[in-house]
Design an enzyme around this catalytic site. Structure first.
Site: not given
Length: 151
Positions: A33, A63-66, A116-118
């Protein structure tokens, strides 16, 4: 993510594209980020750099941010170009974006790869990074169990 970066790069080269990797801090290319990109000024600078390099296609892996950032960038694209043209602004001494540049690069194509590792994105069985994270966790648990059994 490194495998995804490699695959996208190899495919780009295969189809004859000029491939650029944007450096910032987490994968093998150092991407992560960027705080500057979270501001409009940062996105204006990014738009300027893409137009100056003739880049019209982006592959964003994250992930969500990117992916949220990529969507914001996509939705603002024409406005960013208009602003660059109207201000006739010099950015970092690298030149100006002219009306002809804005017309030539008026469309930005973005592909998002969910990383995402989640493993918390719907619509996919396994996100990029989740499998690696699970394997690493299992290795650590195995190592702890082996050590615990020796005592």
């Amino acid at each position: 993510m490194n495998a995804a970066v490699r695959a996208v790069t190899r495919m780009g080269i295969y189809v004859g594209a000029k491939v650029y990797l944007i450096h910032e801090g987490g994968t093998v290319i150092g991407s992560a980020r960027c705080k500057d990109f979270q501001t409009r000024e940062g996105r204006i600078a990014a738009a300027f750099n893409l137009v100056k390099k003739g880049i019209t296609n982006l592959c964003v892996c994250g992930g969500d941010g990117s992916l949220t950032g990529a969507n914001i960038f996509r939705s603002e694209w024409s406005g960013l170009l208009d602003e660059l043209v109207q201000k006739g602004q010099l950015l970092s001494g690298n030149g100006r974006i002219r009306d002809t540049d804005a017309k030539q690069y008026n469309k930005l194509n973005i592909v998002g790869l969910v990383g995402s590792i989640d493993n918390d994105f719907c619509g996919t069985d396994m996100t990029i990074g989740a499998d690696s994270a699970l394997h690493r966790i299992m290795e650590i648990v195995d190592a702890i169990m082996t050590t615990a059994n020796r005592s």
